[in-house]
Design an enzyme around this catalytic site. Structure first.
Site, PDB file in Angstrom:
ATOM      1  N   LYS A 198      29.296  46.791  48.249  1.00 19.13           N
ATOM      2  CA  LYS A 198      30.587  46.174  48.535  1.00 19.13           C
ATOM      3  C   LYS A 198      31.718  46.978  47.897  1.00 19.13           C
ATOM      4  CE  LYS A 198      30.745  41.791  47.730  1.00 19.13           C
ATOM      5  NZ  LYS A 198      30.882  40.487  47.036  1.00 19.13           N
TER       6      LYS A 198
ATOM      7  N   LYS B 230      27.450  42.574  37.708  1.00 24.65           N
ATOM      8  CA  LYS B 230      27.622  41.130  37.857  1.00 24.65           C
ATOM      9  C   LYS B 230      27.187  40.473  36.565  1.00 24.65           C
ATOM     10  CE  LYS B 230      29.142  38.333  41.115  1.00 24.65           C
ATOM     11  NZ  LYS B 230      30.289  38.606  42.005  1.00 24.65           N
TER      12      LYS B 230
ATOM     13  N   ASP C  49      34.107  34.363  39.338  1.00 25.06           N
ATOM     14  CA  ASP C  49      33.206  34.062  40.457  1.00 25.06           C
ATOM     15  C   ASP C  49      33.082  32.546  40.479  1.00 25.06           C
ATOM     16  OD1 ASP C  49      30.160  33.873  41.690  1.00 25.06           O
ATOM     17  OD2 ASP C  49      31.176  35.684  42.367  1.00 25.06           O
TER      18      ASP C  49
ATOM     19  N   THR D 150      39.993  37.099  48.502  1.00 22.37           N
ATOM     20  CA  THR D 150      38.700  37.032  49.178  1.00 22.37           C
ATOM     21  C   THR D 150      38.806  36.233  50.475  1.00 22.37           C
ATOM     22  OG1 THR D 150      37.620  37.085  47.010  1.00 22.37           O
ATOM     23  CG2 THR D 150      36.250  36.540  48.898  1.00 22.37           C
TER      24      THR D 150
ATOM     25  N   SER E   8      40.993  43.146  42.882  1.00 20.98           N
ATOM     26  CA  SER E   8      40.702  43.317  41.456  1.00 20.98           C
ATOM     27  C   SER E   8      40.889  44.776  41.051  1.00 20.98           C
ATOM     28  CB  SER E   8      39.255  42.884  41.154  1.00 20.98           C
ATOM     29  OG  SER E   8      39.163  41.489  41.037  1.00 20.98           O
TER      30      SER E   8
END
Length: 460
Positions: free
Chosen positions: A128, A140, A180, A224, A392
């Protein structure tokens, strides 16, 4: 001619044997990590034509290195609740690949978070982030802590404890986390404050998704949700279609869903349903976004409360039932594996024309196969929901230059990034013999940039 065909068949068989062998090794090492294995298999299955055409990637062991995290950090997070009791949660950070730039990926606070979830998200993040064209690697993190039902002081104490350990492993040029599920501006603020205290300086670039008062970027909250609609707009335009007048169903009711609803409505669509983990609402007159925002952004109410203000709407328990609502465009924006093959067939029976993943891996492998076999326009999450991490990265650029761009400036950049992601993915699909398949195209386009960087940097 027969000799040439035979040689091509040999190359194909060699490439397929290679990818199968790599996946078997991953399964042997991670037998109890189903989400991670699902993500790896989906990527690997797409890459056979790349290895067939460019054996150098096999020679340099790129895939073997990609599927193994560069670093996996697991730690204890002790904190004290409002009753004075000591609680303990688990914290995680997976730093998967930094060939393109500092590790970059969100932090998730949710009871489901475990090794497999974190690794699947981090692995997806590599590709991504590559697709965005920004200089960021894949990572992550998160914890099995659940912020729902906790007081603000409890959330603060937990976030501070979490950052006390995480701070040892991150930095503006090392690893830049963001939010998230379960981690919004409040949690980012608490973590940033703790990082600042521990490190004795103001390093704005260490976290993204910050408040506008201390280095955050305009458009980041919307990014997003807007991004998935921008990419779907490009996909629809390619077929002479658009959002105007279309009926849309969007799962979830968090930031991604809210701003996907907002942008779809701005483009003339009628969004008729959204959901949370308890159930879903249907408003055939069109979802009243102000009500959803009031419930979800300014409070922690359940989506069922929507019908209190709009009695003509209908609420149903079991959020998976949302895919039974007839629509032309479906945007799963809630969580992984929320849309299975039965739901995919129901959507097709109800004449859906396009599906775009606003969440990370929200469709099962079987559901994706159903969509592709029936020629439904399908945009995978690693392409469609890349808008958040793209902005971001723009926030990082603003922090580095100590500048601030307007909402309109960032929004224009976001639209261009999503357009480029679509074009790169479609071009890769065309080049490697799977014209129109955005799943394979996105995987290949994301892989090639990372793979070339890894080869250039040697075996490290």
């Amino acid at each position: 001619m027969k000799a040439l065909q035979g040689n091509q068949e040999t190359k194909k068989n060699t490439a397929k044997a290679y990818t199968d062998d790599v996946f078997e090794k991953v399964k042997a090492r991670s037998p109890h990590e189903p989400e991670f294995l699902q993500a790896v298999k989906e990527i690997i299955d797409s890459l056979t034509p790349v290895f067939e055409k460019h054996p150098k990637y096999m020679d340099f062991g790129v895939l073997e290195r990609l599927v193994e995290p560069e670093r996996f950090i697991s730690f204890r997070v002790p904190w004290v609740d409002d009753l004075g009791n000591v609680q303990v949660n688990r914290g995680f950070r997976v730093q998967f690949n930094n060939a393109l730039g500092p590790y970059k990926g969100g932090i998730r606070f949710h009871p489901s978070v475990n090794n497999s979830i974190v690794k699947f998200l981090g692995f997806e993040q590599i590709f991504k982030n590559s697709l965005t064209g920004q200089p960021i690697g894949g990572a992550k993190g998160g914890s099995d802590f659940d912020p729902k039902g906790k007081s603000e002081l409890e959330v603060m104490r937990f976030a501070q404890s979490f950052m006390t350990e995480l701070s040892k492993h991150i930095g503006p040029d090392t690893d830049v986390p963001a939010g998230d599920i379960g981690v919004g501006a409040r949690e980012i603020g608490f973590m940033f404050g703790q990082y600042k205290k521990l490190n004795g300086g103001f390093e704005a670039g260490v976290l993204t998704g910050k408040g506008l008062e201390y280095g955050g970027s305009l458009t980041r909250t919307e990014a997003t949700g807007y991004g998935v609609v921008y990419l779907m707009k490009e996909m629809l335009q390619d077929k002479g279609l658009d959002f105007n007048g279309r009926t849309v169903v969007i799962s979830g009711s968090g930031n991604v869903s809210i701003y996907a609803i907002e942008k779809a409505q701005q483009l003339g669509a009628k969004v008729v349903a959204c959901s949370d983990s308890d159930g879903f609402i249907v408003d055939t007159d069109g979802i009243k976004l102000d009500t959803v925002k009031k419930l979800k952004e300014t409070g922690d109410e359940r989506i069922s409360e929507y019908v209190t203000e709009h009695p003509n709407a209908h609420y149903s328990e079991d959020c998976t039932g949302i895919w039974e609502i007839p629509c032309e465009i479906a945007l799963p924006c809630a969580t992984q594996n929320e849309l299975d093959d039965a739901s995919a067939r129901q959507l097709i029976a109800n004449n859906v024309i396009a599906v775009g993943e606003g969440a990370n891996m929200p469709s099962t492998e079987e559901a994706i196969d159903v969509f592709l076999e029936n020629d439904i326009l399908f945009a995978p999450g690693k392409a469609a929901n890349a808008g958040g991490v793209a902005v971001s990265a723009l926030e990082m650029a603003q922090n580095s230059g100590k500048i601030s761009w307007t909402f309109e400036e960032v929004d224009v950049k976001l639209q261009e990034i999503m357009k480029e992601i679509y074009q790169k993915s479609m071009n890769a699909a065309e080049e490697y013999g799977t014209s129109g398949n955005l799943v394979i195209g996105a995987n290949i386009a994301g892989f090639l940039k990372v793979a070339d960087a890894m080869i250039a940097q040697g075996v490290v």
